[in-house]
Enzyme design. Sequence first.
Site, mmCIF file in Angstrom:
data_model
loop_
_atom_site.group_PDB
_atom_site.id
_atom_site.type_symbol
_atom_site.label_atom_id
_atom_site.label_comp_id
_atom_site.label_asym_id
_atom_site.label_seq_id
_atom_site.Cartn_x
_atom_site.Cartn_y
_atom_site.Cartn_z
ATOM 1 C CE LYS A 105 -3.463 -1.191 -0.517
ATOM 2 N NZ LYS A 105 -3.918 -1.997 -1.694
ATOM 3 C CG HIS A 118 4.797 -6.141 -1.309
ATOM 4 N ND1 HIS A 118 4.725 -4.815 -1.641
ATOM 5 C CD2 HIS A 118 3.628 -6.692 -1.764
ATOM 6 C CE1 HIS A 118 3.590 -4.583 -2.282
ATOM 7 N NE2 HIS A 118 2.911 -5.701 -2.372
ATOM 8 C CB SER A 148 -4.090 2.435 1.903
ATOM 9 O OG SER A 148 -4.136 1.816 0.650
HETATM 10 S S1 PPS Z 1 -0.553 -3.033 -3.147
HETATM 11 O O1 PPS Z 1 -1.849 -3.748 -2.890
HETATM 12 O O2 PPS Z 1 0.402 -3.239 -2.051
HETATM 13 O O3 PPS Z 1 0.002 -3.361 -4.450
HETATM 14 O O4 PPS Z 1 -0.973 -1.487 -3.128
HETATM 15 P P1 PPS Z 1 -0.075 -0.273 -3.622
HETATM 16 O O5 PPS Z 1 -0.166 -0.164 -5.096
HETATM 17 O O6 PPS Z 1 1.270 -0.347 -3.004
HETATM 18 O O7 PPS Z 1 -0.813 0.964 -2.956
HETATM 19 C C1 PPS Z 1 -2.142 1.302 -3.266
HETATM 20 C C2 PPS Z 1 -2.337 2.780 -2.976
HETATM 21 O O8 PPS Z 1 -1.663 3.546 -3.990
HETATM 22 C C3 PPS Z 1 -2.608 4.486 -4.514
HETATM 23 N N1 PPS Z 1 -2.263 4.851 -5.891
HETATM 24 C C4 PPS Z 1 -2.046 6.106 -6.282
HETATM 25 N N2 PPS Z 1 -2.062 7.267 -5.578
HETATM 26 C C5 PPS Z 1 -1.822 8.404 -6.280
HETATM 27 N N3 PPS Z 1 -1.597 8.447 -7.609
HETATM 28 C C6 PPS Z 1 -1.575 7.304 -8.344
HETATM 29 N N4 PPS Z 1 -1.351 7.364 -9.668
HETATM 30 C C7 PPS Z 1 -1.803 6.070 -7.667
HETATM 31 N N5 PPS Z 1 -1.862 4.771 -8.062
HETATM 32 C C8 PPS Z 1 -2.147 4.049 -6.959
HETATM 33 C C9 PPS Z 1 -3.938 3.729 -4.407
HETATM 34 O O9 PPS Z 1 -5.021 4.610 -4.569
HETATM 35 C C10 PPS Z 1 -3.812 3.172 -2.991
HETATM 36 O O10 PPS Z 1 -3.944 4.184 -1.989
HETATM 37 P P2 PPS Z 1 -5.325 4.509 -1.227
HETATM 38 O O11 PPS Z 1 -4.948 5.456 -0.127
HETATM 39 O O12 PPS Z 1 -5.893 3.226 -0.725
HETATM 40 O O13 PPS Z 1 -6.224 5.142 -2.269
#
Ligand code: PPS
Length: 290
Positions: free
Chosen positions: A44, A99, A129
Amino acid sequence: MSSLKYIQYHGLLLPTVAHSAESLEYAQNFSVEDTDVFAVTYPKSGTIWMQEILPLLLNGGDLTPIQTVVNWDRVPWLEEKRLAEVADKLTSPRALVTHFPYSFMPPSFHTSKAKVICVMRNPKDILVSSYYFHQMATFLEDPGTFDEFLEKFLEGRVLFGKWTDHVKSWRRAELGDRIMFITYEEMVQDLPAALRRMSDFLCCNLSDEVVLKIAEHCSFKTMKANRMSNFSLVPKDYVDSDKSTFFRKGERLHLLDWKNHFSPEQLARFTSVIFKELEGENFSLPWSLD
Ligand code: PPS
């Protein structure tokens, strides 16, 4: 905790939907190349975002991979089952995500010149998240109440263990100029500047015009609409989109969403545990935890 949903790997909890004894062995035997680039993230923290960004930085802004290949095949997780299926199709320079904490990286990583971009996110927003992700993902345990999930997070009874252990492991890593650190918050606040830093680190030699083009295609809004990246291709059995979605909110709301969830008591407990765990470390966190 159901043994069906998670496996234990050297003390880390991993979801069986994507991990198996074979995939973990495959990761350990994986032959890392000098030109490989790893995005390292605690869950996340911006993993999927890096699956969009890295191919574009490495290929000079050609949109083909992000428009034609699903994110989990385009930039696979080192530890997941899919890697064995797609490894042969990856072209050099390959981009992967993981990860894993540092000590879980395969031997060939340590002897290679592969580069690492470590993306860190404010742990309070990671917790929020992850809380929503657990409600939505039917392949994960129910998180319980926010208070219960907060305790699990602090104790490391969550996927990939304690956030502090993960961060400490990579901060201690003896990688010299093979590793760069960036925060999710930096990326939200000024994506072109963050992309420029990554591009320079990877020696991509991109013009400002290309960096801006990549920023546009990696914006939250564009990614949310990209079916190759927005998880809409995941079978409905795995996600309950009535409860939450992978791309939860709109642009700048990603910063400080924790303020809508933590009580003053939870904040005090969270901050004191994280500070204690990081006591004596020779790095400071890039955000205030208060
Ligand atoms: S995972 O399941 O571990 O692969 O998740 P991960 O991709 O690491 O994290 C997911 C969060 O990243 C946000 N996200 C973004 N935020 C801003 N801009 C962009 N382009 C973007 N892409 C992914 C996604 O919305 C998740 O955060 P939260 O706070 O839940 O919305």
